[in-house]
Motif scaffolding. Structure first.
Motif, PDB file in Angstrom:
ATOM      1  N   MET A  96      18.464 -76.553  66.604  1.00 56.14           N
ATOM      2  CA  MET A  96      17.111 -76.173  67.014  1.00 56.14           C
ATOM      3  C   MET A  96      16.677 -77.004  68.218  1.00 56.14           C
ATOM      4  SD  MET A  96      14.737 -73.971  66.427  1.00 56.14           S
ATOM      5  CE  MET A  96      14.894 -73.335  64.767  1.00 56.14           C
ATOM      6  N   THR A  97      17.095 -78.266  68.269  1.00 49.95           N
ATOM      7  CA  THR A  97      16.792 -79.107  69.429  1.00 49.95           C
ATOM      8  C   THR A  97      17.444 -78.534  70.680  1.00 49.95           C
ATOM      9  OG1 THR A  97      16.553 -81.061  68.023  1.00 49.95           O
ATOM     10  CG2 THR A  97      16.929 -81.450  70.379  1.00 49.95           C
ATOM     11  N   HIS A  98      18.695 -78.057  70.558  1.00 48.38           N
ATOM     12  CA  HIS A  98      19.330 -77.392  71.697  1.00 48.38           C
ATOM     13  C   HIS A  98      18.473 -76.215  72.165  1.00 48.38           C
ATOM     14  CE1 HIS A  98      23.155 -79.394  72.266  1.00 48.38           C
ATOM     15  NE2 HIS A  98      23.463 -79.289  70.984  1.00 48.38           N
ATOM     16  N   THR A 106      15.673 -78.348  79.822  1.00 40.44           N
ATOM     17  CA  THR A 106      16.395 -79.617  79.833  1.00 40.44           C
ATOM     18  C   THR A 106      17.709 -79.477  79.077  1.00 40.44           C
ATOM     19  OG1 THR A 106      15.368 -80.483  77.829  1.00 40.44           O
ATOM     20  CG2 THR A 106      14.236 -80.925  79.914  1.00 40.44           C
ATOM     21  N   ARG A 107      18.584 -80.459  79.254  1.00 36.68           N
ATOM     22  CA  ARG A 107      19.898 -80.396  78.624  1.00 36.68           C
ATOM     23  C   ARG A 107      20.289 -81.758  78.048  1.00 36.68           C
ATOM     24  NH1 ARG A 107      23.923 -79.501  82.401  1.00 36.68           N
ATOM     25  NH2 ARG A 107      25.256 -78.845  80.705  1.00 36.68           N
ATOM     26  N   GLU A 112      24.340 -85.535  75.606  1.00 33.27           N
ATOM     27  CA  GLU A 112      24.692 -86.471  74.527  1.00 33.27           C
ATOM     28  C   GLU A 112      25.928 -85.973  73.771  1.00 33.27           C
ATOM     29  OE1 GLU A 112      22.743 -87.834  70.333  1.00 33.27           O
ATOM     30  OE2 GLU A 112      21.391 -87.717  72.053  1.00 33.27           O
ATOM     31  N   ASP A 113      25.973 -84.682  73.476  1.00 34.07           N
ATOM     32  CA  ASP A 113      27.140 -84.105  72.795  1.00 34.07           C
ATOM     33  C   ASP A 113      28.396 -84.265  73.647  1.00 34.07           C
ATOM     34  OD1 ASP A 113      25.559 -83.336  70.662  1.00 34.07           O
ATOM     35  OD2 ASP A 113      25.517 -81.209  71.199  1.00 34.07           O
ATOM     36  N   GLU A 114      28.278 -84.040  74.929  1.00 34.93           N
ATOM     37  CA  GLU A 114      29.436 -84.181  75.821  1.00 34.93           C
ATOM     38  C   GLU A 114      29.884 -85.640  75.898  1.00 34.93           C
ATOM     39  OE1 GLU A 114      32.647 -83.180  77.854  1.00 34.93           O
ATOM     40  OE2 GLU A 114      31.275 -81.721  76.952  1.00 34.93           O
TER      41      GLU A 114
END
Length: 133
Positions: A96-98, A106-107, A112-114
């Motif tokens: 949901m944050t994505h 924003t990304r 952070e995932d990358e």
């Protein structure tokens, strides 16, 4: 082991308790799929499960969240019930944050995932270097 239908019910309950504004633009909703999904960098010795995904398909469902039941159970199925519910909640909030960041332009969570994947790649590379000595 939680059944597919029970995970669906829990996911519905968790989703129902989120503010309505979170769903703005999430026209494809939240989908629970039965299978196991693997990250493209999985290998026979390291299974990298995709548990949740935020997807944007402008020609199809639009914006939606997918939770992979099989991946979730492989990663968290051994945990006690309460912890499984908490992990499902964490995955839902992550996806949901994505969505919310995508809507806001924003990304940060993608970055952070990358970064986490870069750390994984480095650790994997380091292990291989040690094995080759």
């Amino acid at each position: 082991m939680l059944s597919f239908s029970l995970v669906g019910e829990i996911l519905d309950h968790l989703a129902d308790n989120l503010p309505d504004i979170f769903y703005r633009g999430l026209n494809g909703g939240i989908i629970l799929l039965p299978g196991v999904a693997y990250h493209q960098e999985s290998s026979p010795d390291t299974a990298l499960y995709i548990i949740g995904e935020y997807r944007y398909d402008p020609r199809g469902l639009g914006r939606y969240i997918v939770i992979h039941y099989g991946s979730f159970m492989r990663a968290y199925g051994q945990l006690p019930f309460e912890q499984q519910v908490e992990e499902l909640r964490r995955v839902l909030l992550h996806e949901m944050t994505h969505h919310l960041q995508s809507m806001g332009g924003t990304r940060e969570l993608e970055k952070e995932d990358e970064s986490k994947m870069d750390n994984f790649r480095f650790r994997r590379w380091s292990r291989k270097q040690e094995e080759n000595k």
